[in-house]
Write a protein that holds these residues in place. Structure first.
Motif, PDB file in Angstrom:
ATOM      1  N   UNK A  25       0.644  -1.318  -0.084  1.00 60.76           N
ATOM      2  CA  UNK A  25      -0.304  -0.018   0.004  1.00 60.76           C
ATOM      3  C   UNK A  25       1.161   1.277   0.143  1.00 60.76           C
ATOM      4  N   UNK A  26       1.765   1.340  -0.229  1.00 65.46           N
ATOM      5  CA  UNK A  26       3.065   2.195  -0.416  1.00 65.46           C
ATOM      6  C   UNK A  26       3.328   2.847  -1.891  1.00 65.46           C
ATOM      7  N   UNK A  56      14.780   8.106  -3.684  1.00 65.87           N
ATOM      8  CA  UNK A  56      12.955   6.930  -3.707  1.00 65.87           C
ATOM      9  C   UNK A  56      12.774   8.144  -2.679  1.00 65.87           C
ATOM     10  N   UNK A  57      11.154   8.394  -2.653  1.00 60.08           N
ATOM     11  CA  UNK A  57      10.778   9.009  -2.312  1.00 60.08           C
ATOM     12  C   UNK A  57       9.201   8.076  -2.243  1.00 60.08           C
ATOM     13  N   UNK A  58       8.536   7.978  -0.739  1.00 61.31           N
ATOM     14  CA  UNK A  58       7.800   6.983  -0.582  1.00 61.31           C
ATOM     15  C   UNK A  58       6.473   7.916   0.140  1.00 61.31           C
ATOM     16  N   UNK A  59       5.080   7.864   0.186  1.00 58.09           N
ATOM     17  CA  UNK A  59       3.997   8.304   0.837  1.00 58.09           C
ATOM     18  C   UNK A  59       3.902   8.068   2.327  1.00 58.09           C
ATOM     19  N   UNK A  60       4.686   6.840   2.974  1.00 56.55           N
ATOM     20  CA  UNK A  60       4.688   6.044   3.984  1.00 56.55           C
ATOM     21  C   UNK A  60       6.521   5.843   4.617  1.00 56.55           C
ATOM     22  N   UNK A  61       6.675   6.953   4.830  1.00 55.80           N
ATOM     23  CA  UNK A  61       8.472   6.488   5.448  1.00 55.80           C
ATOM     24  C   UNK A  61       8.408   6.286   6.437  1.00 55.80           C
ATOM     25  N   UNK A  70      23.838  -6.673   1.238  1.00 55.28           N
ATOM     26  CA  UNK A  70      23.547  -8.091   1.878  1.00 55.28           C
ATOM     27  C   UNK A  70      22.008  -8.351   1.435  1.00 55.28           C
ATOM     28  N   UNK A  71      21.144  -7.542   1.651  1.00 54.58           N
ATOM     29  CA  UNK A  71      19.722  -6.882   1.024  1.00 54.58           C
ATOM     30  C   UNK A  71      19.397  -7.424  -0.551  1.00 54.58           C
ATOM     31  N   UNK A  72      20.398  -7.506  -1.210  1.00 55.29           N
ATOM     32  CA  UNK A  72      20.275  -7.916  -2.502  1.00 55.29           C
ATOM     33  C   UNK A  72      20.522  -9.185  -2.668  1.00 55.29           C
ATOM     34  N   UNK A  73      20.997  -9.872  -1.876  1.00 53.43           N
ATOM     35  CA  UNK A  73      20.603 -11.499  -2.109  1.00 53.43           C
ATOM     36  C   UNK A  73      19.124 -12.220  -1.370  1.00 53.43           C
ATOM     37  N   UNK A  74      18.058 -11.017  -0.324  1.00 53.18           N
ATOM     38  CA  UNK A  74      16.889 -11.844  -0.985  1.00 53.18           C
ATOM     39  C   UNK A  74      16.794 -11.767  -1.731  1.00 53.18           C
ATOM     40  N   UNK A  75      14.695 -12.107  -1.159  1.00 55.74           N
ATOM     41  CA  UNK A  75      14.038 -11.992  -2.254  1.00 55.74           C
ATOM     42  C   UNK A  75      13.030 -10.217  -2.111  1.00 55.74           C
ATOM     43  N   UNK A  76      13.485 -10.389  -3.292  1.00 55.54           N
ATOM     44  CA  UNK A  76      12.324  -8.363  -3.664  1.00 55.54           C
ATOM     45  C   UNK A  76      11.216  -8.525  -3.759  1.00 55.54           C
ATOM     46  N   UNK A  77      10.220  -8.278  -3.087  1.00 53.71           N
ATOM     47  CA  UNK A  77       8.475  -7.821  -3.076  1.00 53.71           C
ATOM     48  C   UNK A  77       8.540  -7.546  -4.444  1.00 53.71           C
ATOM     49  N   UNK A  78       7.200  -7.968  -4.813  1.00 51.95           N
ATOM     50  CA  UNK A  78       6.526  -7.527  -6.059  1.00 51.95           C
ATOM     51  C   UNK A  78       5.748  -6.157  -5.716  1.00 51.95           C
ATOM     52  N   UNK A  79       6.102  -5.802  -7.215  1.00 53.57           N
ATOM     53  CA  UNK A  79       5.104  -4.154  -6.917  1.00 53.57           C
ATOM     54  C   UNK A  79       4.759  -4.161  -8.723  1.00 53.57           C
ATOM     55  N   UNK A  80       4.282  -2.790  -8.365  1.00 53.85           N
ATOM     56  CA  UNK A  80       3.102  -2.117 -10.447  1.00 53.85           C
ATOM     57  C   UNK A  80       4.395  -1.384 -10.224  1.00 53.85           C
ATOM     58  N   UNK A  81       4.619  -0.850 -11.255  1.00 54.90           N
ATOM     59  CA  UNK A  81       5.581   0.451 -11.610  1.00 54.90           C
ATOM     60  C   UNK A  81       5.486   0.444 -12.789  1.00 54.90           C
ATOM     61  N   UNK A 107      14.908  -3.093 -15.205  1.00 51.87           N
ATOM     62  CA  UNK A 107      14.204  -3.874 -14.038  1.00 51.87           C
ATOM     63  C   UNK A 107      14.586  -2.957 -13.321  1.00 51.87           C
ATOM     64  N   UNK A 108      13.448  -3.391 -11.817  1.00 54.14           N
ATOM     65  CA  UNK A 108      13.516  -2.621 -10.667  1.00 54.14           C
ATOM     66  C   UNK A 108      12.963  -3.884  -9.673  1.00 54.14           C
ATOM     67  N   UNK A 109      13.571  -3.826  -8.355  1.00 52.69           N
ATOM     68  CA  UNK A 109      13.981  -4.842  -7.394  1.00 52.69           C
ATOM     69  C   UNK A 109      13.273  -3.732  -5.938  1.00 52.69           C
ATOM     70  N   UNK A 110      12.128  -4.065  -5.310  1.00 57.17           N
ATOM     71  CA  UNK A 110      12.229  -3.341  -3.754  1.00 57.17           C
ATOM     72  C   UNK A 110      12.254  -4.039  -3.160  1.00 57.17           C
ATOM     73  N   UNK A 111      12.712  -4.067  -1.902  1.00 60.67           N
ATOM     74  CA  UNK A 111      13.316  -4.454  -0.918  1.00 60.67           C
ATOM     75  C   UNK A 111      12.278  -3.699   0.575  1.00 60.67           C
ATOM     76  N   UNK A 112      11.425  -4.062   0.996  1.00 58.01           N
ATOM     77  CA  UNK A 112      10.150  -2.909   1.517  1.00 58.01           C
ATOM     78  C   UNK A 112      10.416  -3.367   3.401  1.00 58.01           C
TER      79      UNK A 112
END
Length: 132
Positions: A25-26, A56-61, A70-81, A107-112
């Motif tokens: 919802x971000x 990157x700017x968010x409406x919900x910091x 090491x974050x990029x070793x994790x699985x990214x979140x799904x997102x609409x862009x 490509x864009x990968x998101x790690x919320x």
């Protein structure tokens, strides 16, 4: 050995790449400014080296664990862009020519769960560079 010319250049205009994304919802706005490192010429062929400064700017910091490699070793979140605009540079070259450089996201990968120092989610942005 090739005899490359290392050309000086002047940036005539610059337009950042802008991408809007929705992760859960971000709402995110990703702005990427192109930076030219080097322009090389061999005969009538050019090589233009470009990197990007990404914000990157968010409406919900919110706070969270800091972004790190090491974050990029994790699985990214799904997102609409949606790409609002590609990055575009116009360069005036020291050989008398001009080039338009176009930067398109690939490509864009998101790690919320991980956050930058301003509370926005970590992202990894990949791009391709074209010129004419």
């Amino acid at each position: 050995m090739y005899n490359y010319l290392d050309l000086d250049f002047e940036i005539i205009s610059i337009k950042p790449m802008v991408i809007k994304a929705l992760v859960d919802d971000e709402e995110l706005t990703i702005t990427a400014l192109p930076v030219v490192f080097k322009v090389l010429k061999y005969e009538n062929n050019y090589s233009i080296w470009v990197n990007m400064i990404v914000s990157t700017k968010t409406n919900k910091p919110r706070p969270g664990p800091q972004c790190n490699p090491t974050v990029i070793m994790g699985r990214p979140a799904k997102a609409e862009n949606k790409v609002i605009s590609d990055g575009v540079l116009r360069l005036k070259l020291s050989d008398g020519g001009e080039k338009e450089v176009i930067i398109k996201p690939t490509n864009i990968s998101f790690y919320p769960d991980y956050r930058d120092q301003f509370g926005s989610p970590c992202i990894v942005l990949n791009w391709s560079v074209f010129w004419r």
